[in-house]
Design an enzyme around this catalytic site. Structure first.
Site, PDB file in Angstrom:
ATOM      1  N   LYS A 227       0.778  -1.118  -0.060  1.00 40.13           N
ATOM      2  CA  LYS A 227      -0.116  -0.034   0.127  1.00 40.13           C
ATOM      3  C   LYS A 227       0.796   1.245   0.032  1.00 40.13           C
ATOM      4  CE  LYS A 227      -4.479  -1.670   1.533  1.00 40.13           C
ATOM      5  NZ  LYS A 227      -5.645  -1.654   2.612  1.00 40.13           N
ATOM      6  N   ARG A 262      -3.205 -10.556   4.960  1.00 41.09           N
ATOM      7  CA  ARG A 262      -3.648 -10.404   3.484  1.00 41.09           C
ATOM      8  C   ARG A 262      -2.517  -9.863   2.625  1.00 41.09           C
ATOM      9  NH1 ARG A 262      -6.206  -7.052  -0.392  1.00 41.09           N
ATOM     10  NH2 ARG A 262      -7.732  -8.250  -1.708  1.00 41.09           N
TER      11      ARG A 262
END
Length: 283
Positions: A227, A262
């Site tokens: 991210k 994840r």
């Protein structure tokens, strides 16, 4: 956070152990996802990628047919089904892996669970009309996530008084709503929603307190893989920097008792979990 009841996630037909963090491999079957959009839109490529991630250590495969990156536009039910349903069917025919589908759409929930999906990973926390009912009817597991706003606008001006307390309160509320609707607690995990309506400072506060974000004793699913928060943190926007941040966060999350990590980089994340677990052993 972890207790015996929090050490297992149960789907309708199979379960996955969370006694140590389960690695969830990301499979985006979209043309526009932020990290790997377009790479796995063909069915054979998606299936091959899934099998590779299983071999690398994934305990869960998370299939997404709608990009939820900041600024993403919604897709139709028909388009989402065309993307995800064949992959669920093909993977279920080849493997008994625990399959998650990243969706908020009740029609998609119903179809993929009928095809063999075990879990629904919903960025909107099952608040869309019919979504919670569809999960309950399928006896599926669910991940309920916190998001401030919608993907198209969520990063415009996120604001909190106390991000950890507010996210925790939302997750507590959603767990209660799921249980009130008839979902067994062992079917629920929670996700703080890193990057979904949060600044870098908000994300860092949540990561710092991730071990305390399990709502009603349910485990946390952490999704920070690749991210932009790491590009901002390191002031260097390259894939290497994003992966380094993701792996460091996976190590930290393991120490904090997170239930599911994840990720896109399955083998490397599994190695971080392994290292952290060994360092936590006594004697």
């Amino acid at each position: 956070m972890n207790s015996n009841s929090a050490n297992m996630l149960a789907g309708a037909r199979r379960a996955v152990s969370l006694a140590e963090p389960a690695v969830m491999g990301v499979l985006n079957v979209t043309p526009d996802s932020f990290s790997d959009g377009g790479r796995y839109v063909a069915l054979e490529a998606a299936l091959e990628r899934s099998l590779v991630m299983i071999e690398q250590g994934a305990a869960i495969i998370d299939i997404g047919g709608e990009s939820t990156r900041p600024g993403a536009a919604p897709v139709s039910t028909e388009a989402e089904l065309e993307r995800v349903l064949p992959v669920v069917e093909a993977l279920r025919a080849r493997s008994e892996i625990f399959i998650s589908v990243d969706t908020s759409n009740p029609a998609v929930i119903q179809a993929v669970c009928a095809a063999g999906a075990d879990m629904i990973n919903d960025i909107r926390g099952l608040v869309r009309p019919g979504a919670l009912e569809a999960v309950v009817a399928a006896e599926a597991a669910a991940c309920v996530m916190h998001m401030q706003g919608e993907p198209a606008t969520m990063q415009t001006a996120p604001s909190y008084t106390d991000v950890v307390a507010e996210v925790r309160a939302f997750l507590d509320d959603r767990v209660r709503a799921c249980c009130a609707a008839g979902m067994a607690p062992e079917r629920i995990v929670v996700d703080p929603g890193f990057g979904f309506g949060k600044t870098l400072e908000h994300n860092m506060a949540l990561l710092r307190g991730v071990g305390e974000l399990g709502a009603a004793g349910r485990p946390v699913l952490m999704g920070v893989s690749r991210k932009s928060m790491f590009a901002r943190l390191f002031e260097l926007d390259g894939l290497g920097a994003r992966i380094n941040g993701s792996l460091g966060a996976a190590f930290w999350a393991t120490l904090q008792g997170v239930g599911i990590i994840r990720c896109h980089d399955v083998r490397e994340t599994a190695q971080m979990v392994c290292l952290a677990r060994h360092l936590m052993q006594q004697g």
